[in-house]
Design an enzyme around this catalytic site. Structure first.
Site, PDB file in Angstrom:
ATOM      1  N   SER A 138      46.462  43.154  31.197  1.00 21.00           N
ATOM      2  CA  SER A 138      46.245  42.776  32.598  1.00 21.00           C
ATOM      3  C   SER A 138      45.721  43.986  33.343  1.00 21.00           C
ATOM      4  CB  SER A 138      47.573  42.335  33.231  1.00 21.00           C
ATOM      5  OG  SER A 138      47.425  42.172  34.625  1.00 21.00           O
ATOM      6  N   TYR A 151      56.509  43.543  35.220  1.00 17.39           N
ATOM      7  CA  TYR A 151      55.322  42.916  34.621  1.00 17.39           C
ATOM      8  C   TYR A 151      54.241  43.972  34.364  1.00 17.39           C
ATOM      9  CZ  TYR A 151      51.092  40.104  34.118  1.00 17.39           C
ATOM     10  OH  TYR A 151      49.915  39.563  33.647  1.00 17.39           O
TER      11      TYR A 151
HETATM   12  P1  NAD Z   1      50.151  30.214  31.959  1.00 17.24           P
HETATM   13  O1  NAD Z   1      51.521  30.194  32.569  1.00 17.24           O
HETATM   14  O2  NAD Z   1      49.143  29.211  32.394  1.00 17.24           O
HETATM   15  O3  NAD Z   1      50.275  30.122  30.365  1.00 17.24           O
HETATM   16  C1  NAD Z   1      51.271  30.857  29.689  1.00 17.24           C
HETATM   17  C2  NAD Z   1      51.351  30.377  28.259  1.00 17.24           C
HETATM   18  O4  NAD Z   1      52.299  31.208  27.559  1.00 17.24           O
HETATM   19  C3  NAD Z   1      51.865  28.931  28.110  1.00 17.24           C
HETATM   20  O5  NAD Z   1      51.180  28.316  27.032  1.00 17.24           O
HETATM   21  C4  NAD Z   1      53.334  29.114  27.740  1.00 17.24           C
HETATM   22  O6  NAD Z   1      53.892  28.032  26.979  1.00 17.24           O
HETATM   23  C5  NAD Z   1      53.224  30.370  26.876  1.00 17.24           C
HETATM   24  N1  NAD Z   1      54.500  31.074  26.715  1.00 17.24           N
HETATM   25  C6  NAD Z   1      55.350  31.530  27.658  1.00 17.24           C
HETATM   26  N2  NAD Z   1      56.422  32.099  27.076  1.00 17.24           N
HETATM   27  C7  NAD Z   1      56.243  32.003  25.724  1.00 17.24           C
HETATM   28  C8  NAD Z   1      56.989  32.401  24.597  1.00 17.24           C
HETATM   29  N3  NAD Z   1      58.169  33.026  24.734  1.00 17.24           N
HETATM   30  N4  NAD Z   1      56.494  32.125  23.364  1.00 17.24           N
HETATM   31  C9  NAD Z   1      55.300  31.476  23.208  1.00 17.24           C
HETATM   32  N5  NAD Z   1      54.547  31.077  24.249  1.00 17.24           N
HETATM   33  C10 NAD Z   1      55.019  31.344  25.497  1.00 17.24           C
HETATM   34  O7  NAD Z   1      49.631  31.719  32.203  1.00 17.24           O
HETATM   35  P2  NAD Z   1      48.150  32.355  32.197  1.00 17.24           P
HETATM   36  O8  NAD Z   1      47.824  32.718  33.593  1.00 17.24           O
HETATM   37  O9  NAD Z   1      47.222  31.573  31.380  1.00 17.24           O
HETATM   38  O10 NAD Z   1      48.478  33.751  31.457  1.00 17.24           O
HETATM   39  C11 NAD Z   1      48.167  33.962  30.080  1.00 17.24           C
HETATM   40  C12 NAD Z   1      48.245  35.452  29.801  1.00 17.24           C
HETATM   41  O11 NAD Z   1      47.319  36.146  30.632  1.00 17.24           O
HETATM   42  C13 NAD Z   1      49.615  36.082  30.076  1.00 17.24           C
HETATM   43  O12 NAD Z   1      49.875  37.081  29.112  1.00 17.24           O
HETATM   44  C14 NAD Z   1      49.405  36.712  31.446  1.00 17.24           C
HETATM   45  O13 NAD Z   1      50.293  37.774  31.682  1.00 17.24           O
HETATM   46  C15 NAD Z   1      47.972  37.188  31.314  1.00 17.24           C
HETATM   47  N6  NAD Z   1      47.280  37.426  32.571  1.00 17.24           N
HETATM   48  C16 NAD Z   1      47.091  36.416  33.466  1.00 17.24           C
HETATM   49  C17 NAD Z   1      46.424  36.693  34.653  1.00 17.24           C
HETATM   50  C18 NAD Z   1      46.170  35.639  35.692  1.00 17.24           C
HETATM   51  O14 NAD Z   1      45.719  35.985  36.792  1.00 17.24           O
HETATM   52  N7  NAD Z   1      46.407  34.362  35.397  1.00 17.24           N
HETATM   53  C19 NAD Z   1      45.963  37.997  34.921  1.00 17.24           C
HETATM   54  C20 NAD Z   1      46.174  38.993  33.973  1.00 17.24           C
HETATM   55  C21 NAD Z   1      46.840  38.705  32.799  1.00 17.24           C
END
Ligand code: NAD
Length: 240
Positions: A138, A151
């Protein structure tokens, strides 16, 4: 269809779903994963030919080992591991009391230990195919910013883990990371007023969409001389 196999953790939603969809359209066989997300995962699996959904908690060694061994049972090989599963919560950085032990432990277990557990379990299979690992870090891991202090630290850890594993596992396995900025997903959809701030001030003047991340992840797969790097995907937000 090529015969290559990718695991995308956390692909029942958001960024992981877009990565899995992109890889499947490019002909990859994809193992979809989430935790307690059977309904969403199975719906997506029905849409993506050659994919299977496996519900598993990557924060535990047992969960990670079972995800990898079921992948090998199903497809007999593993070429790419995308460590994308993650959790987050908005907690103002100045409010130290709002961060409880449970959140610290959970965010570290899923976001940081998850990629470690999965990389360890996948290693022998990735060595066999001279495969690669891509971690979803991130922008919060690159700058003193992000949805909460724990985080941001978990994602800084993911970036360091990426570098350490690239050294430890080369030349057999390449290891890289992507560092998304604000991406519009179910996780961040209600993060007002940050959402509006990013939309107005990011040099790209829009929020990222999950497909922006999928595009870079797909590109990294063919960048054979790139390892140990972290690529920001943030419309220029690292400049703010
Ligand atoms: P989201 O909540 O839409 O999806 C999260 C996914 O992770 C889901 O499929 C959930 O079932 C899975 N998950 C959660 N805990 C789990 C576990 N213990 N074991 C297996 N699967 C698990 O979130 P997103 O926004 O798509 O984020 C995805 C990744 O991107 C994350 O690592 C997040 O930190 C990172 N990220 C997101 C953003 C953003 O702005 N959305 C920015 C930077 C980084």
């Amino acid at each position: 269809m090529n015969d290559q196999v990718a695991i995308v953790t956390g692909s029942s939603s958001g960024i992981g779903k877009a990565i899995a969809t992109r890889l499947s359209r490019e002909g990859w066989r994809v193992v979809l994963n989430g935790y307690h997300s059977q309904t969403e995962g199975q719906l997506l699996s029905a849409e993506l030919s050659g994919s299977v959904y496996i519900d598993a908690d990557v924060s535990t060694a047992d969960g990670a080992n079972s995800l990898v061994s079921k992948t090998i049972d199903e497809f007999g090989r593993l070429d790419v591991l995308i460590n994308n599963a993650g959790i987050a919560r908005q907690i103002p950085h100045s409010d130290l009391d709002a961060v409880d032990d449970e959140f610290w432990d959970q965010v570290m277990a899923v976001n940081l230990k998850g990629p470690w557990n999965m990389s360890k379990a996948a290693r022998p299979h990735l060595v066999a195919t001279r495969g690669q690992i891509i971690n979803t870090a991130s922008l919060a891991g690159l700058k003193a910013a992000g949805s909460s202090i724990p985080y941001a630290i978990s994602k800084a850890g993911v970036i360091h883990l990426t570098q350490l594993l690239a050294k430890a596992l080369g030349p057999d396995i390449r290891v890289n990371a992507v560092a998304p900025g604000y991406i519009d997903t179910p996780l961040t959809r209600d993060w007002h007023p940050l959402r509006e701030f990013m939309e107005e001030n990011t040099p790209a003047r829009r929020l990222g969409v999950p497909e922006d991340v999928a595009e870079v992840v797909h590109g990294l797969l063919s960048m054979r001389y790139v390892t140990g790097t972290t690529i920001p995907i943030d419309g220029g937000a690292h400049l703010l």
